[in-house]
Design an enzyme around this catalytic site. Sequence first.
Site, PDB file in Angstrom:
ATOM      1  N   ASN A  20      95.283  76.909 -11.944  1.00 22.14           N
ATOM      2  CA  ASN A  20      94.954  76.102 -13.242  1.00 22.14           C
ATOM      3  C   ASN A  20      93.194  76.554 -13.249  1.00 22.14           C
ATOM      4  OD1 ASN A  20      94.055  73.976 -15.220  1.00 22.14           O
ATOM      5  ND2 ASN A  20      93.437  72.636 -13.343  1.00 22.14           N
ATOM      6  N   SER A  23      90.999  70.927  -4.166  1.00 21.51           N
ATOM      7  CA  SER A  23      90.071  72.095  -3.231  1.00 21.51           C
ATOM      8  C   SER A  23      90.430  72.579  -2.134  1.00 21.51           C
ATOM      9  CB  SER A  23      88.514  70.886  -2.621  1.00 21.51           C
ATOM     10  OG  SER A  23      87.905  70.462  -3.516  1.00 21.51           O
ATOM     11  N   LYS A  33      91.848  76.178 -15.707  1.00 12.81           N
ATOM     12  CA  LYS A  33      90.773  75.575 -16.503  1.00 12.81           C
ATOM     13  C   LYS A  33      90.010  75.303 -17.628  1.00 12.81           C
ATOM     14  CE  LYS A  33      90.097  72.201 -13.586  1.00 12.81           C
ATOM     15  NZ  LYS A  33      89.965  71.211 -11.999  1.00 12.81           N
ATOM     16  N   GLY A  64      87.484  69.677  -6.474  1.00 12.59           N
ATOM     17  CA  GLY A  64      86.195  70.278  -6.983  1.00 12.59           C
ATOM     18  C   GLY A  64      85.621  70.235  -6.280  1.00 12.59           C
ATOM     19  N   GLU A  97      96.496  64.651  -7.506  1.00 15.51           N
ATOM     20  CA  GLU A  97      95.523  65.320  -7.191  1.00 15.51           C
ATOM     21  C   GLU A  97      94.647  64.141  -7.371  1.00 15.51           C
ATOM     22  OE1 GLU A  97      95.047  69.559  -9.125  1.00 15.51           O
ATOM     23  OE2 GLU A  97      94.522  68.167 -10.348  1.00 15.51           O
ATOM     24  N   GLU A 105      90.848  64.964 -15.550  1.00 12.88           N
ATOM     25  CA  GLU A 105      89.851  65.261 -16.158  1.00 12.88           C
ATOM     26  C   GLU A 105      90.164  65.343 -18.013  1.00 12.88           C
ATOM     27  OE1 GLU A 105      89.411  69.862 -15.419  1.00 12.88           O
ATOM     28  OE2 GLU A 105      88.759  69.421 -12.576  1.00 12.88           O
ATOM     29  N   HIS A 136      96.141  65.971 -16.170  1.00 10.32           N
ATOM     30  CA  HIS A 136      95.181  65.831 -15.464  1.00 10.32           C
ATOM     31  C   HIS A 136      93.947  64.688 -15.174  1.00 10.32           C
ATOM     32  CE1 HIS A 136      91.971  68.351 -13.584  1.00 10.32           C
ATOM     33  NE2 HIS A 136      93.096  69.295 -12.954  1.00 10.32           N
TER      34      HIS A 136
HETATM   35  P1  PGA Z   1      90.477  72.514  -7.483  1.00 13.99           P
HETATM   36  O1  PGA Z   1      91.066  71.947  -8.801  1.00 13.99           O
HETATM   37  O2  PGA Z   1      91.447  73.506  -6.949  1.00 13.99           O
HETATM   38  O3  PGA Z   1      88.703  73.419  -7.978  1.00 13.99           O
HETATM   39  O4  PGA Z   1      89.478  71.740  -6.869  1.00 13.99           O
HETATM   40  C1  PGA Z   1      92.576  71.439  -8.527  1.00 13.99           C
HETATM   41  C2  PGA Z   1      92.483  71.195 -10.157  1.00 13.99           C
HETATM   42  O5  PGA Z   1      91.612  70.238 -10.699  1.00 13.99           O
HETATM   43  O6  PGA Z   1      93.451  71.212 -10.654  1.00 13.99           O
END
Ligand code: PGA
Length: 249
Positions: free
Chosen positions: A11, A208, A13, A169, A163, A96, A94
């Site tokens: 992903n 992560s 982003k 992150g 998630e 976010e 997601h």
């Molecule tokens: P990350 O993000 O691997 O940077 O923690 C995962 C995601 O948001 O899909």
Amino acid sequence: MAERRKLVMGNWKMNGTRAALPVINNIDGAAAGHPDVDIGLCLPATLIEPACAVVSVVMLGAQDCHEQTSGAYTGCLSVEMLREVGARAVIVGHSERRDYQHETSALVAAKARAALDGGLLTILCVGETAEERDAGAAEALVADQLRQSLPQGAVDGLVIAYEPVWAIGTGRVPTEGDIESMHRALRATLTDCLGEKAEGVRILYGGSVNAKNAATIFAVPAVDGALVGGASLTADAFLPIVAAAAQSH
Ligand code: PGA
């Protein structure tokens, strides 16, 4: 139980311009060496069409879609538009977007319906916040979020990504035991809602995931793959995760 193929989905982003096409091409080159794993990258929509020219194995996808097929929705993209530029997958729900764009589970379910109807592999995300986990009811809460976010009707092409918001992150990951029990709770919810059709739905872990922890995470029996953010942005970071998935068979 039938073995589900492992899926490793990146992903990106809001990262990546055409300058990143060589990275995508490198990932694709190495991906060809792992025929037992499904590998994809969910890119900024602007990068999907140019990326199609540099991949042969990696599945390309978007990170959101609109729930309607067309209309007065300024700034939005329909499933058909994404398919036209080469998307075969899309992420919906997601955290976010649930947070910054205030997307509700009902909206996520409508987006998932549109994406599945359009023939896209649809990665539907769920997960709890740190406060929710600390309050001690994460499994019931996330299972309920999944229930509310599931589309009605056929689910061919549906994938769930668990998630935890606090793991995205941050470099923090749940224990293997916590991942396993959450995935089992989500599988039970899927079976409850979908019956036998639940069997074909993969449940990914995301948050992560990196080269160091991927093998441990893939060894958790209920984990069918990973959704990878930061560590999908370079071939050096992403390919060891793909290799770990391949070795987990
Ligand atoms: P990350 O993000 O691997 O940077 O923690 C995962 C995601 O948001 O899909």
